[in-house]
Design a protein around this motif. Structure first.
Motif, mmCIF file in Angstrom:
data_model
loop_
_atom_site.group_PDB
_atom_site.id
_atom_site.type_symbol
_atom_site.label_atom_id
_atom_site.label_comp_id
_atom_site.label_asym_id
_atom_site.label_seq_id
_atom_site.Cartn_x
_atom_site.Cartn_y
_atom_site.Cartn_z
ATOM 1 N N LEU A 201 -32.725 -15.532 -17.405
ATOM 2 C CA LEU A 201 -33.282 -16.509 -18.348
ATOM 3 C C LEU A 201 -32.813 -17.935 -18.069
ATOM 4 O O LEU A 201 -33.138 -18.849 -18.819
ATOM 5 N N ASP A 202 -32.055 -18.107 -16.992
ATOM 6 C CA ASP A 202 -31.539 -19.427 -16.606
ATOM 7 C C ASP A 202 -30.689 -20.036 -17.711
ATOM 8 O O ASP A 202 -30.878 -21.179 -18.119
ATOM 9 N N LEU A 203 -29.731 -19.251 -18.200
ATOM 10 C CA LEU A 203 -28.782 -19.720 -19.195
ATOM 11 C C LEU A 203 -27.444 -20.008 -18.517
ATOM 12 O O LEU A 203 -26.956 -19.189 -17.741
ATOM 13 N N ALA A 204 -26.866 -21.156 -18.804
ATOM 14 C CA ALA A 204 -25.506 -21.406 -18.347
ATOM 15 C C ALA A 204 -24.561 -20.487 -19.111
ATOM 16 O O ALA A 204 -24.758 -20.223 -20.295
ATOM 17 N N VAL A 205 -23.538 -20.003 -18.435
ATOM 18 C CA VAL A 205 -22.524 -19.154 -19.064
ATOM 19 C C VAL A 205 -21.239 -19.959 -19.197
ATOM 20 O O VAL A 205 -20.749 -20.531 -18.225
ATOM 21 N N THR A 206 -20.702 -20.003 -20.417
ATOM 22 C CA THR A 206 -19.409 -20.668 -20.633
ATOM 23 C C THR A 206 -18.420 -19.610 -21.118
ATOM 24 O O THR A 206 -18.225 -19.426 -22.313
ATOM 25 N N PRO A 207 -17.788 -18.897 -20.194
ATOM 26 C CA PRO A 207 -16.900 -17.796 -20.589
ATOM 27 C C PRO A 207 -15.625 -18.287 -21.256
ATOM 28 O O PRO A 207 -15.041 -19.292 -20.849
ATOM 29 N N TRP A 208 -15.186 -17.541 -22.282
ATOM 30 C CA TRP A 208 -13.890 -17.821 -22.896
ATOM 31 C C TRP A 208 -12.951 -16.656 -22.594
ATOM 32 O O TRP A 208 -13.377 -15.597 -22.160
ATOM 33 N N GLY A 209 -11.662 -16.879 -22.819
ATOM 34 C CA GLY A 209 -10.675 -15.822 -22.564
ATOM 35 C C GLY A 209 -10.467 -15.544 -21.100
ATOM 36 O O GLY A 209 -10.111 -14.420 -20.721
ATOM 37 N N THR A 210 -10.650 -16.535 -20.238
ATOM 38 C CA THR A 210 -10.620 -16.298 -18.792
ATOM 39 C C THR A 210 -9.242 -15.902 -18.269
ATOM 40 O O THR A 210 -9.136 -15.312 -17.191
ATOM 41 N N ILE A 211 -8.174 -16.234 -19.002
ATOM 42 C CA ILE A 211 -6.839 -15.796 -18.571
ATOM 43 C C ILE A 211 -6.331 -14.658 -19.463
ATOM 44 O O ILE A 211 -5.145 -14.344 -19.471
ATOM 45 N N GLY A 212 -7.217 -14.042 -20.210
ATOM 46 C CA GLY A 212 -6.851 -12.869 -21.006
ATOM 47 C C GLY A 212 -5.767 -13.142 -22.021
ATOM 48 O O GLY A 212 -4.853 -12.334 -22.183
ATOM 49 N N GLY A 213 -5.868 -14.276 -22.711
ATOM 50 C CA GLY A 213 -4.864 -14.607 -23.710
ATOM 51 C C GLY A 213 -3.483 -14.851 -23.118
ATOM 52 O O GLY A 213 -2.476 -14.773 -23.820
ATOM 53 N N GLY A 214 -3.444 -15.149 -21.828
ATOM 54 C CA GLY A 214 -2.176 -15.380 -21.142
ATOM 55 C C GLY A 214 -1.706 -14.193 -20.325
ATOM 56 O O GLY A 214 -0.798 -14.323 -19.496
ATOM 57 N N ALA A 215 -2.335 -13.022 -20.513
ATOM 58 C CA ALA A 215 -1.900 -11.824 -19.797
ATOM 59 C C ALA A 215 -2.062 -11.958 -18.288
ATOM 60 O O ALA A 215 -1.269 -11.406 -17.512
ATOM 61 N N LEU A 216 -3.088 -12.705 -17.847
ATOM 62 C CA LEU A 216 -3.347 -12.844 -16.421
ATOM 63 C C LEU A 216 -2.478 -13.904 -15.753
ATOM 64 O O LEU A 216 -2.567 -14.106 -14.541
ATOM 65 N N THR A 217 -1.650 -14.581 -16.524
ATOM 66 C CA THR A 217 -0.704 -15.522 -15.927
ATOM 67 C C THR A 217 0.516 -14.801 -15.376
ATOM 68 O O THR A 217 1.333 -15.399 -14.675
ATOM 69 N N GLY A 218 0.680 -13.534 -15.726
ATOM 70 C CA GLY A 218 1.831 -12.761 -15.289
ATOM 71 C C GLY A 218 3.029 -12.888 -16.209
ATOM 72 O O GLY A 218 4.085 -12.307 -15.943
ATOM 73 N N LYS A 219 2.871 -13.592 -17.328
ATOM 74 C CA LYS A 219 4.015 -13.825 -18.216
ATOM 75 C C LYS A 219 4.582 -12.533 -18.793
ATOM 76 O O LYS A 219 5.795 -12.384 -18.927
ATOM 77 N N TYR A 220 3.698 -11.590 -19.112
ATOM 78 C CA TYR A 220 4.180 -10.340 -19.701
ATOM 79 C C TYR A 220 4.811 -9.431 -18.652
ATOM 80 O O TYR A 220 5.670 -8.611 -18.976
ATOM 81 N N LEU A 221 4.389 -9.581 -17.397
ATOM 82 C CA LEU A 221 5.050 -8.843 -16.323
ATOM 83 C C LEU A 221 6.490 -9.311 -16.154
ATOM 84 O O LEU A 221 7.359 -8.545 -15.742
ATOM 85 N N ARG A 222 6.713 -10.583 -16.492
ATOM 86 C CA ARG A 222 8.058 -11.158 -16.373
ATOM 87 C C ARG A 222 8.883 -10.947 -17.639
ATOM 88 O O ARG A 222 10.027 -11.412 -17.727
ATOM 89 N N GLY A 223 8.284 -10.295 -18.648
ATOM 90 C CA GLY A 223 9.004 -10.029 -19.882
ATOM 91 C C GLY A 223 9.050 -11.193 -20.843
ATOM 92 O O GLY A 223 9.853 -11.195 -21.787
ATOM 93 N N GLU A 224 8.183 -12.175 -20.639
ATOM 94 C CA GLU A 224 8.157 -13.330 -21.526
ATOM 95 C C GLU A 224 7.395 -12.996 -22.805
ATOM 96 O O GLU A 224 6.560 -12.088 -22.850
#
Length: 340
Positions: A201-224
């Motif tokens: 339909l030729d709609l632009a997509v503006t995704p939110w949550g691209t870092i998963g609420g911070g989970a994809l930064t690796g902070k929780y892997l580091r125990g932060e």
């Protein structure tokens, strides 16, 4: 900063959008006015012109801050806000997608934003009550009055968006130019229907949550510590494997995990404009770094593989070799040979 057309419109917007849900501290987190302005200034200095807020964000403070920040150069900014969510408790008509709330909410937003018009008005989410025709006609009336320039829709099933734009096209009303939904390496289910629909339909997509609420930064892997609870789907064993893969790719590219996670959403064959938010200026500076590099195809494949989902029925059914052979008897192969 580069710029893109907003879907089927001629509106030029920056390749990332500044999300301002963090502007204000009324929800117990976020940025105060001083820090919010620093975030805004950093985005402006980077060439950004697309900013997103909503009537309910931080109980109205977000809209007030944004309106004040853009006032000196209003026409430069592509200002997006939303309606649907309640902004008065225990009053049924202060929420929903119906015409009364639409008109009331927009007029209230215009006052808080201290502006005469909204560039992009989002339907914040589908209320499953208001008829599609009522929503689209109400939005079209706002555009006709010059109070709104373009319309978009957020967090709504693909079939409803398709129905709405088809009705709008046939009746000569303004149709949705963009769609907003959660999309990340941790949330790829929009690939089943929403993303293909947006492309068709030729709609632009503006995704939110691209870092998963911070989970994809690796902070929780580091125990932060963080705002994502321990029992969240963003912090289970599978999500941790995805986050670890993002960290590994980031290390190989000498960038940050957040930059990889945001950039991954941009590697699609359609218009994808990630919404990036921050509660501190340094977080935004980090996120903007996603614009400075390209993820190699081999690494994209690694990320795709670790985060893959089943598309489900009918997608898996239709692409299976058995169905193709039984139903079409080699027709597709013959057509491909003919094209060749």
């Amino acid at each position: 900063m580069r710029y893109q057309l907003l879907g089927r419109s001629g509106l030029r917007v920056s390749e990332v959008c500044l999300g301002t849900m963090t502007f204000g501290t009324e929800w117990g987190w976020g940025a105060d006015k001083h820090e919010s302005f620093k975030i805004f200034e950093t985005f402006a200095s980077a060439g950004g012109n697309f900013i997103d807020t909503a009537n309910r964000y931080t109980e109205g403070s977000s809209e007030k801050y944004v309106g004040e920040f853009i006032e000196s150069d209003r026409d430069h900014w592509v200002l997006a806000t939303k309606f649907t969510l309640k902004d008065r408790n225990n009053d049924l008509n202060y929420a929903g997608n119906h015409r009364k709330n639409l008109m009331r909410s927009v007029l209230s937003s215009l006052k808080r934003l201290n502006t005469e018009y909204i560039d992009l008005l989002w339907v914040h989410l589908w209320d499953n009550t208001t008829p599609v025709e009522e929503v689209m006609r109400g939005l079209d009336d706002l555009v006709s009055r010059g109070l709104v320039h373009y319309v978009g829709i957020s967090d709504t099933p693909a079939w409803i968006v398709s129905q709405a734009n088809t009705i709008a096209d046939f009746r000569g009303w303004n149709a949705f130019a963009a769609i907003q939904f959660e999309y990340s390496l941790l949330q790829r289910t929009p690939e089943r229907d929403l993303i293909p629909m947006a492309r068709a339909l030729d709609l632009a997509v503006t995704p939110w949550g691209t870092i998963g609420g911070g989970a994809l930064t690796g902070k929780y892997l580091r125990g932060e510590a963080g705002r994502v609870p321990d029992d969240s789907a963003r912090r289970n064993e599978h999500s941790s494997l995805i986050a670890q893969a993002v960290v590994e790719v980031a290390n190989e590219l000498d960038v940050t995990p957040a930059q990889v996670a945001i950039n991954w959403t941009r590697h699609r064959n359609q218009v994808m404009i990630p919404i990036i938010g921050a509660s501190r200026e340094k977080q935004l500076i980090d996120s903007l770094g996603c614009l400075n590099f390209t993820i190699p195809d081999a690494m994209i494949q690694r990320l795709n593989e670790v985060s893959k989902i089943e598309l489900g029925f009918p997608h898996e059914f239709l692409k299976s070799d058995g169905v193709k052979e039984e139903a079409f008897g080699g027709l597709f192969e013959k057509l491909d040979n003919h094209r060749g």
